[in-house]
Motif scaffolding. Structure first.
Motif, PDB file in Angstrom:
ATOM      1  N   HIS A   1       1.932   1.582  -8.022  1.00 42.37           N
ATOM      2  CA  HIS A   1       3.167   1.786  -7.285  1.00 42.37           C
ATOM      3  C   HIS A   1       3.172   0.918  -6.032  1.00 42.37           C
ATOM      4  O   HIS A   1       2.136   0.705  -5.398  1.00 42.37           O
ATOM      5  N   PHE A   2       4.348   0.465  -5.684  1.00 45.15           N
ATOM      6  CA  PHE A   2       4.580  -0.527  -4.636  1.00 45.15           C
ATOM      7  C   PHE A   2       3.806  -0.261  -3.346  1.00 45.15           C
ATOM      8  O   PHE A   2       3.140  -1.154  -2.806  1.00 45.15           O
ATOM      9  N   ASP A   3       3.851   0.980  -2.858  1.00 45.70           N
ATOM     10  CA  ASP A   3       3.257   1.271  -1.552  1.00 45.70           C
ATOM     11  C   ASP A   3       1.737   1.198  -1.562  1.00 45.70           C
ATOM     12  O   ASP A   3       1.113   1.054  -0.506  1.00 45.70           O
ATOM     13  N   HIS A   4       1.129   1.238  -2.746  1.00 48.91           N
ATOM     14  CA  HIS A   4      -0.335   1.208  -2.856  1.00 48.91           C
ATOM     15  C   HIS A   4      -0.891  -0.185  -3.163  1.00 48.91           C
ATOM     16  O   HIS A   4      -2.096  -0.393  -3.023  1.00 48.91           O
ATOM     17  N   VAL A   5      -0.039  -1.097  -3.581  1.00 45.28           N
ATOM     18  CA  VAL A   5      -0.544  -2.423  -3.986  1.00 45.28           C
ATOM     19  C   VAL A   5       0.172  -3.567  -3.287  1.00 45.28           C
ATOM     20  O   VAL A   5      -0.094  -4.733  -3.573  1.00 45.28           O
ATOM     21  N   VAL A   6       1.054  -3.253  -2.329  1.00 46.06           N
ATOM     22  CA  VAL A   6       1.803  -4.297  -1.643  1.00 46.06           C
ATOM     23  C   VAL A   6       0.877  -5.246  -0.892  1.00 46.06           C
ATOM     24  O   VAL A   6       1.227  -6.409  -0.654  1.00 46.06           O
ATOM     25  N   GLY A   7      -0.331  -4.796  -0.544  1.00 47.72           N
ATOM     26  CA  GLY A   7      -1.274  -5.656   0.170  1.00 47.72           C
ATOM     27  C   GLY A   7      -2.189  -6.480  -0.722  1.00 47.72           C
ATOM     28  O   GLY A   7      -3.047  -7.219  -0.219  1.00 47.72           O
ATOM     29  N   ASN A   8      -2.011  -6.394  -2.033  1.00 51.67           N
ATOM     30  CA  ASN A   8      -2.900  -7.139  -2.929  1.00 51.67           C
ATOM     31  C   ASN A   8      -2.824  -8.643  -2.710  1.00 51.67           C
ATOM     32  O   ASN A   8      -3.840  -9.349  -2.786  1.00 51.67           O
TER      33      ASN A   8
ATOM     34  N   VAL B   1     -16.694   5.551   5.000  1.00 53.50           N
ATOM     35  CA  VAL B   1     -15.274   5.433   4.678  1.00 53.50           C
ATOM     36  C   VAL B   1     -14.484   5.142   5.943  1.00 53.50           C
ATOM     37  O   VAL B   1     -14.563   5.881   6.926  1.00 53.50           O
ATOM     38  N   LYS B   2     -13.726   4.064   5.901  1.00 54.58           N
ATOM     39  CA  LYS B   2     -12.773   3.754   6.962  1.00 54.58           C
ATOM     40  C   LYS B   2     -11.371   3.915   6.383  1.00 54.58           C
ATOM     41  O   LYS B   2     -11.023   3.277   5.393  1.00 54.58           O
ATOM     42  N   GLN B   3     -10.592   4.776   6.984  1.00 59.83           N
ATOM     43  CA  GLN B   3      -9.232   5.024   6.514  1.00 59.83           C
ATOM     44  C   GLN B   3      -8.228   4.312   7.407  1.00 59.83           C
ATOM     45  O   GLN B   3      -8.282   4.412   8.627  1.00 59.83           O
ATOM     46  N   PHE B   4      -7.314   3.591   6.775  1.00 58.49           N
ATOM     47  CA  PHE B   4      -6.176   2.995   7.463  1.00 58.49           C
ATOM     48  C   PHE B   4      -4.910   3.666   6.922  1.00 58.49           C
ATOM     49  O   PHE B   4      -4.845   3.991   5.735  1.00 58.49           O
ATOM     50  N   THR B   5      -3.914   3.838   7.768  1.00 55.68           N
ATOM     51  CA  THR B   5      -2.619   4.324   7.299  1.00 55.68           C
ATOM     52  C   THR B   5      -1.606   3.207   7.510  1.00 55.68           C
ATOM     53  O   THR B   5      -1.338   2.816   8.649  1.00 55.68           O
ATOM     54  N   PHE B   6      -1.086   2.709   6.385  1.00 51.58           N
ATOM     55  CA  PHE B   6      -0.275   1.492   6.421  1.00 51.58           C
ATOM     56  C   PHE B   6       1.122   1.728   5.849  1.00 51.58           C
ATOM     57  O   PHE B   6       1.371   2.661   5.107  1.00 51.58           O
ATOM     58  N   ASN B   7       2.007   0.846   6.183  1.00 46.17           N
ATOM     59  CA  ASN B   7       3.376   0.662   5.701  1.00 46.17           C
ATOM     60  C   ASN B   7       4.275   1.863   5.996  1.00 46.17           C
ATOM     61  O   ASN B   7       3.841   2.887   6.518  1.00 46.17           O
ATOM     62  N   VAL B   8       5.532   1.700   5.647  1.00 46.13           N
ATOM     63  CA  VAL B   8       6.542   2.698   6.007  1.00 46.13           C
ATOM     64  C   VAL B   8       6.377   3.996   5.227  1.00 46.13           C
ATOM     65  O   VAL B   8       7.011   5.014   5.563  1.00 46.13           O
ATOM     66  N   PHE B   9       5.544   3.989   4.198  1.00 43.16           N
ATOM     67  CA  PHE B   9       5.300   5.194   3.406  1.00 43.16           C
ATOM     68  C   PHE B   9       4.063   5.958   3.883  1.00 43.16           C
ATOM     69  O   PHE B   9       3.668   6.937   3.254  1.00 43.16           O
ATOM     70  N   SER B  10       3.450   5.514   4.984  1.00 44.58           N
ATOM     71  CA  SER B  10       2.225   6.138   5.514  1.00 44.58           C
ATOM     72  C   SER B  10       1.174   6.284   4.414  1.00 44.58           C
ATOM     73  O   SER B  10       0.607   7.351   4.194  1.00 44.58           O
ATOM     74  N   GLU B  11       0.922   5.190   3.754  1.00 47.29           N
ATOM     75  CA  GLU B  11      -0.049   5.151   2.647  1.00 47.29           C
ATOM     76  C   GLU B  11      -1.456   4.990   3.187  1.00 47.29           C
ATOM     77  O   GLU B  11      -1.681   4.247   4.145  1.00 47.29           O
TER      78      GLU B  11
ATOM     79  N   ALA C   1      14.036  -1.272  -5.793  1.00 39.80           N
ATOM     80  CA  ALA C   1      14.382   0.134  -6.003  1.00 39.80           C
ATOM     81  C   ALA C   1      14.226   0.945  -4.725  1.00 39.80           C
ATOM     82  O   ALA C   1      14.949   1.928  -4.516  1.00 39.80           O
ATOM     83  N   PHE C   2      13.286   0.538  -3.853  1.00 42.76           N
ATOM     84  CA  PHE C   2      13.072   1.243  -2.588  1.00 42.76           C
ATOM     85  C   PHE C   2      13.805   0.588  -1.416  1.00 42.76           C
ATOM     86  O   PHE C   2      13.595   0.950  -0.263  1.00 42.76           O
TER      87      PHE C   2
ATOM     88  N   THR D   1       5.825   0.102 -18.940  1.00 47.03           N
ATOM     89  CA  THR D   1       6.254   1.368 -18.346  1.00 47.03           C
ATOM     90  C   THR D   1       6.471   1.258 -16.843  1.00 47.03           C
ATOM     91  O   THR D   1       7.378   1.887 -16.286  1.00 47.03           O
ATOM     92  N   VAL D   2       5.644   0.468 -16.172  1.00 48.94           N
ATOM     93  CA  VAL D   2       5.725   0.323 -14.717  1.00 48.94           C
ATOM     94  C   VAL D   2       6.361  -1.027 -14.387  1.00 48.94           C
ATOM     95  O   VAL D   2       5.858  -2.069 -14.804  1.00 48.94           O
ATOM     96  N   PRO D   3       7.467  -1.058 -13.639  1.00 48.51           N
ATOM     97  CA  PRO D   3       8.144  -2.316 -13.323  1.00 48.51           C
ATOM     98  C   PRO D   3       7.277  -3.239 -12.465  1.00 48.51           C
ATOM     99  O   PRO D   3       6.267  -2.823 -11.884  1.00 48.51           O
ATOM    100  N   THR D   4       7.695  -4.483 -12.353  1.00 46.07           N
ATOM    101  CA  THR D   4       7.031  -5.429 -11.469  1.00 46.07           C
ATOM    102  C   THR D   4       7.183  -4.975 -10.024  1.00 46.07           C
ATOM    103  O   THR D   4       8.055  -4.151  -9.697  1.00 46.07           O
ATOM    104  N   LEU D   5       6.346  -5.535  -9.149  1.00 50.84           N
ATOM    105  CA  LEU D   5       6.448  -5.171  -7.737  1.00 50.84           C
ATOM    106  C   LEU D   5       7.805  -5.538  -7.150  1.00 50.84           C
ATOM    107  O   LEU D   5       8.355  -4.807  -6.320  1.00 50.84           O
ATOM    108  N   ALA D   6       8.358  -6.663  -7.573  1.00 50.00           N
ATOM    109  CA  ALA D   6       9.670  -7.065  -7.070  1.00 50.00           C
ATOM    110  C   ALA D   6      10.737  -6.046  -7.458  1.00 50.00           C
ATOM    111  O   ALA D   6      11.592  -5.678  -6.649  1.00 50.00           O
ATOM    112  N   MET D   7      10.684  -5.549  -8.673  1.00 48.54           N
ATOM    113  CA  MET D   7      11.643  -4.547  -9.126  1.00 48.54           C
ATOM    114  C   MET D   7      11.450  -3.231  -8.376  1.00 48.54           C
ATOM    115  O   MET D   7      12.425  -2.569  -8.003  1.00 48.54           O
ATOM    116  N   GLN D   8      10.184  -2.855  -8.159  1.00 52.13           N
ATOM    117  CA  GLN D   8       9.920  -1.641  -7.395  1.00 52.13           C
ATOM    118  C   GLN D   8      10.415  -1.775  -5.959  1.00 52.13           C
ATOM    119  O   GLN D   8      10.991  -0.837  -5.391  1.00 52.13           O
ATOM    120  N   ALA D   9      10.165  -2.936  -5.369  1.00 49.65           N
ATOM    121  CA  ALA D   9      10.602  -3.171  -3.992  1.00 49.65           C
ATOM    122  C   ALA D   9      12.115  -3.022  -3.877  1.00 49.65           C
ATOM    123  O   ALA D   9      12.623  -2.372  -2.953  1.00 49.65           O
TER     124      ALA D   9
END
Length: 216
Positions: free
Chosen positions: A62-69, A4-14, A100-101, A90-98
């Protein structure tokens, strides 16, 4: 055996996890690359270790987990795999989530390659993960359990001494607690938990110390 290699990415420290084994085949769980230097860090590790990326797995949408897709699709040609109920109304598009944040709504969505079913076996190289449906943080969150390496990737369902929030799209506190109790706390005590944010923990530690799980 999975490494397992763990990276911590984006402003949410995901936490983005890269899993690979002796075959050099790999799977990424929750790619949160948001910035160019994060994309370079991820791709450099792939290249330096001579890995072949085979799967893009998502615990939830959720946006912070899939922004790199979109990066993974553009670089490696892989589309995301996720539970079907994460991609409904139920879950908005990534653009809508972005938006919202507070981010510019220029995030590119990527069509799903494969919808993961509860208890489905997900293979790469000589390794296997079991998908566990754990709704509550989102409508159909998944955890990925590797019995052979005694690890589980819990997304935003279970954290060290905490649990996922339930005030976002499709969240439900009662369902979250039920998911943790029935699907995660029933795993062996020695299982290491890799959460979507923060440090790793273990099933035994959370049983003894998590204040949200007292009496569960």
């Amino acid at each position: 055996m999975i490494q397992v290699k763990q990276f911590t990415f984006n402003v949410f420290s995901e936490n983005t996890y890269l899993l690979y084994d002796e075959t050099r085949e790999a799977a990424v769980i929750d790619c949160g690359c948001m910035r160019q230097h994060e994309e370079k860090e991820f791709s450099a590790f792939i290249a330096d270790n001579h890995l072949t990326l085979k799967r893009l797995l998502c615990t939830h949408y959720h946006f912070d987990h899939v922004v790199g897709n979109s990066f993974i699709f553009g670089k490696y040609g892989l589309k995301p795999e996720i539970h079907r109920n994460e991609r409904g109304d139920t879950v908005p598009t990534l653009a809508m989530q972005a938006e919202a944040f507070g981010f510019a709504a220029t995030v590119e969505d990527v069509d799903t390659e494969h919808y993961i079913e509860d208890n489905e076996e997900l293979l790469f190289g000589a390794s296997a993960l079991q998908a566990l449906l754990v709704p509550g943080h989102s409508p159909a969150s998944l955890a990925f359990y590797c019995k052979a390496s005694k690890t589980v990737f819990s997304g935003d369902t279970l954290f060290q001494s905490s649990i996922g929030r339930t005030d976002l799209w499709g969240g439900n506190y009662a369902r979250l607690i039920t998911s943790i109790r029935d699907r995660l706390l029933t795993l062996p005590d020695a299982v290491k938990v890799y959460p979507g944010h923060g440090p790793a923990t273990s099933i035994s530690f959370e049983k003894r110390n998590n204040p949200y799980l007292t009496g569960v």
